[in-house]
Enzyme design. Structure first.
Site, PDB file in Angstrom:
ATOM      1  N   SER A   1     -12.236  77.886  69.563  1.00 38.97           N
ATOM      2  CA  SER A   1     -12.162  76.441  69.622  1.00 38.97           C
ATOM      3  C   SER A   1     -11.227  75.893  68.547  1.00 38.97           C
ATOM      4  CB  SER A   1     -13.577  75.851  69.502  1.00 38.97           C
ATOM      5  OG  SER A   1     -13.576  74.477  69.777  1.00 38.97           O
TER       6      SER A   1
ATOM      7  N   ASP B   1     -14.036  76.792  81.137  1.00 38.87           N
ATOM      8  CA  ASP B   1     -14.036  75.836  80.033  1.00 38.87           C
ATOM      9  C   ASP B   1     -12.989  74.766  80.297  1.00 38.87           C
ATOM     10  OD1 ASP B   1     -14.045  74.535  77.548  1.00 38.87           O
ATOM     11  OD2 ASP B   1     -12.675  76.006  76.681  1.00 38.87           O
TER      12      ASP B   1
ATOM     13  N   HIS C   1     -16.820  77.791  77.091  1.00 39.55           N
ATOM     14  CA  HIS C   1     -16.012  77.566  75.896  1.00 39.55           C
ATOM     15  C   HIS C   1     -16.204  78.640  74.831  1.00 39.55           C
ATOM     16  CE1 HIS C   1     -13.556  75.180  73.262  1.00 39.55           C
ATOM     17  NE2 HIS C   1     -14.497  75.046  72.363  1.00 39.55           N
TER      18      HIS C   1
END
Length: 475
Positions: free
Chosen positions: A191, A398, A451
């Site tokens: 991320s 994601d 994610h």
């Protein structure tokens, strides 16, 4: 395109002032500090699977000292030879302990109805990456998790300051644990740490090339669903939503013609009208994983309303929803219930709540964080062109950082493809696809993951990471 100039003052200061002191310290240290060893982990019954250590590394100078908390789990395989993996969690400002207990650490927190009111429990994680590597989890920047600063002004920070502190942290960590200096060193994260890891890697390379970096045996880095280029990642959500069947062909055609590829910071009236229709179509979609029900908890990816697209919202299910009451609530609260106990803090060598403040999983409100590095493509180009290994992977469901956006910035490197798009397997089943590029760059998808890949597909994530860390150029 060179990308070192912004950090040259940081590096020069360290070389001239305290790096030589660290080298001398490391040469005269006899190994890991005994006072840092963690003998037990609260909520876990049984012996820890390997030696664990925890504590603080202090960076900065008075009156601006910042105390970065770390948790170090040595490898269960061969700690003296296995790679050291410095894991930097996303956010910005998501605690490393969250990755330890919810992603790929040696312990796994139990999030189910049985733990809603009783003591928080942990079990061994059968898919922990510490089975094959030494892992350092760090709470960064100061104000994240157990980390704290002496001055409130240091809670106003950005990417550049975060990298500077992590660079100092890394050198000081290996000064305290010099027996791990010969081990291969990798950086990793997911991320928002995609903004931090490549810059930190470059600082390490600069130090190594100058010959004053404690001889860190840096080999490369791994990033999952990583924020790399603010334009590419924000513009990638519309085409991804179309691929996933979340918007119609007609709306997609209207968007492409009116917005001309720019789906954020666009003032064209027709584009804005079509974007409004787009947001109506995806309202209620869990952008973390488009097939899962939404939860109300902070991912921490965006702290400012203008740093990411306006579709970054929180959603919650009705209060009578079983999924919301059992999973979403517990996921968000069990860690906090455990980690804010003073007995837990004492056991894990963390300071009391009155010093660091309450433990928050992500996006602590006392932090004022600004993104000031908007494209990491030049860093990837510099690092991989020098031969450092890179493993870039994505959960393909994601929508926060779509895999299609990742593929787009990789194409911008203009590297030759050694082996094109092809499936990779675990026990005969396709679990994703990968592309092998020259310059030691590997891209892979995980079929059906969101994610945070190791949270959705922990077994497959471990297998992929082991294949890569042990030298495979393709999965």
């Amino acid at each position: 395109m060179p990308c070192t100039s912004a950090f040259t003052p940081i590096h020069t200061f360290m070389l001239m002032v305290w790096v030589p002191l660290l080298i001398s310290w490391a040469w005269n240290t006899q190994g890991a500090p005994e006072y840092a060893e963690v003998k037990e982990f609260p909520g876990f019954d049984g012996q820890l699977p390997s030696k664990h250590f925890a504590g603080y590394i202090t960076v900065g100078n008075q009156p601006h000292k910042r105390h970065l908390y770390y948790y170090f789990a040595t490898s269960e395989r061969n700690p003296s030879k296995d790679a050291v993996l410095l894991w930097i969690n996303g956010g910005p400002a998501c605690s490393g302990l969250d990755a330890l207990m919810h992603q790929h650490g040696p312990l796994k927190i139990i999030d189910d109805v049985t733990t809603r009111r009783g003591p928080v429990k942990l079990i061994s994680n059968p898919f922990s990456w510490s089975q094959i590597a030494n892992i350092i989890y760090v709470d960064s920047p100061a104000g994240t998790g157990y980390s704290y600063a002496d001055s409130d002004g240091d809670y106003i920070t950005n990417d550049t300051k975060t990298v500077s502190d992590l660079y100092e942290f890394t050198l000081k960590f290996f000064a305290e644990y010099p027996e791990f200096l010969p081990n291969p060193l990798y950086l990793a994260g997911c991320s928002y740490s995609g903004v931090i890891v490549p810059v930190l890697a470059q600082e390490i390379v600069i130090g190594n090339e100058a010959g004053n970096n404690l001889n860190l045996n840096f080999k490369g880095y791994a990033l999952g669903n990583a924020a790399i280029d603010i334009d590419i990642e924000n513009n990638g959500r519309v085409p991804f939503a179309h691929r996933m069947g979340l918007i119609s062909d007609e709306l997609y055609e209207d968007l492409t013609s009116s917005c001309r590829g720019n789906y954020w910071k666009n003032t064209d009236p027709d584009c804005l009208k079509n974007l409004e229709a787009f947001h109506v179509n995806i309202e209620g979609i869990n952008t973390d994983h488009v097939l899962c029900l939404p939860c109300k908890f902070e991912l921490g990816l965006c702290l400012k309303p203008n740093c990411y697209d306006s579709d970054q919202k929180e959603y919650s299910l009705p209060q009578n929803s079983e999924y919301d009451s059992i999973h979403c609530h517990i996921f968000n609260t069990n860690q906090k219930r455990l980690l804010d106990l003073e007995t837990t803090r004492q056991t894990l060598h963390a300071v009391p709540v009155k010093i660091s403040g309450e433990w928050v999983r992500c996006a602590n409100t006392k932090l004022n964080y600004q993104r000031d590095i908007f494209s990491l493509i030049p860093y990837h180009l510099n690092l991989t062109s020098k031969g450092y290994r890179a493993f870039i992977y994505c959960g393909d469901h994601d929508m926060i950082i779509p895999y299609t956006a990742t593929m787009e910035w990789i194409k911008a490197l203009n590297y030759s493809v050694i082996k094109g798009w092809h499936p990779w397997f675990v026990d005969g089943s396709i679990v994703g696809y990968n592309v092998q590029y020259d310059h030691n760059l590997l891209f892979a998808t995980f079929k059906g993951a969101g994610h945070t890949v190791s949270q959705y597909m922990p077994r497959e994530a471990l297998i992929a990471y082991q294949r890569w860390i042990d030298g495979a150029g393709s999965l």
